[in-house]
Design an enzyme around this catalytic site. Sequence first.
Site, PDB file in Angstrom:
ATOM      1  N   GLY A 279       4.675 -28.393 -16.959  1.00  0.00           N
ATOM      2  CA  GLY A 279       5.060 -27.184 -17.794  1.00  0.00           C
ATOM      3  C   GLY A 279       4.398 -25.845 -17.440  1.00  0.00           C
ATOM      4  O   GLY A 279       4.792 -24.581 -17.910  1.00  0.00           O
ATOM      5  N   LYS A 280       3.428 -25.778 -16.643  1.00  0.00           N
ATOM      6  CA  LYS A 280       2.772 -24.640 -16.357  1.00  0.00           C
ATOM      7  C   LYS A 280       3.647 -23.637 -15.278  1.00  0.00           C
ATOM      8  O   LYS A 280       4.581 -24.147 -14.646  1.00  0.00           O
ATOM      9  CB  LYS A 280       1.420 -24.984 -15.397  1.00  0.00           C
TER      10      LYS A 280
END
Length: 365
Positions: free
Chosen positions: A186-187
């Site tokens: 999710g970064k």
Amino acid sequence: MKNIPCLDLKGQHEQIKAEIFDAFQKVYEKTAFSGGPFVQQFETEFAEYVGVKHSIGVSNGTTALHLAMLSLGIGPGDEVIIPGNTFIATAWGPSHAGATPVFVDCDPDTWQIDINKIEDKIGPKTKAIIGVHLYGQPFDVDRVKAICEKYKLVFVEDAAQAQGARYKNSVVGKFGDMACFSFYPGKNLGACGEAGGITTNSDEYTHHLHSLRNHGSHHRYHHDEIGYNYRMGGLEGASLSVKLKYLDTWNNRRREIAVLYNKGITNPKIKLQKQEDWSDGVHHIFVVTVDDRDGLVKHLADNNITAAFHYPVPCHLQKAYSHLGYKKGDLPNSEYLADHCVSLPMYPELSDEQISLVIKTVNEF
């Protein structure tokens, strides 16, 4: 309009699916699944991107923080100063090394570590300061670095949320003795799987980190110290090389969305994060605060918008650290933020129509 999630990775991965699968095919052909040439390629590319001599790929951002502490000589009896307002992994690094995290409150406006309160927490056991580029926004590196130099402390950047963020026009990750990154999916720069990294200009630290991540070994079956199995996988390295080419484009779209939010959200009930002039963040998440958090979240949900919380329990009040003796009221700004934070949808694939709907809905609350 269908629901607007707080985070949606599908759009990004559909755009680059063919490139990712082609990269995976090459990993399969070489069966280079653990470390190997595809990890080495990404390490070279990421070091060049950040502007440092070395990038060391590891299994995730938490292990990056752990190995950073070990390679810097931090262990039992030492104290490491960190912000109370951060993801818990920042504290795990010192704890896994046997050291004690010492929590400092956040600034009430920027929500970053309150630099004016750091020196009060420095004592004879203090060995390092970890500054966190929280939510993808750089903290004031020069001021923290000056404190480290004054007290002869190690300086580490936690850049887990800030790949590509710029402090005074320079990409973060090069300012400390080393910097730690997470490449969680999710970064802003996320692997297809778990991954992390460390950047540094030190040959000595790099040599040690290569040993620590690989069972304490530079030569197979010869173990010079107690080490760890913290290698990055080949599939993860290959996927990161593909995504790194798009990182600046994706980050620039996040910046565009943040500008629209900051200009468009005019509801006096909503407080926005202060942006310093020297900060060019990458808006990993877009956090606001509001007194009636539950009311805002319900109002958004009623309009098909999903919000999230980052982070609803501050580090110093986590059960895992109850033995340190912190109590409610010790870090009031961090505690207020934890009780009132709301993360609005933020990812590059958001359409202008979706952004307008989020702004309209927030302003109607």
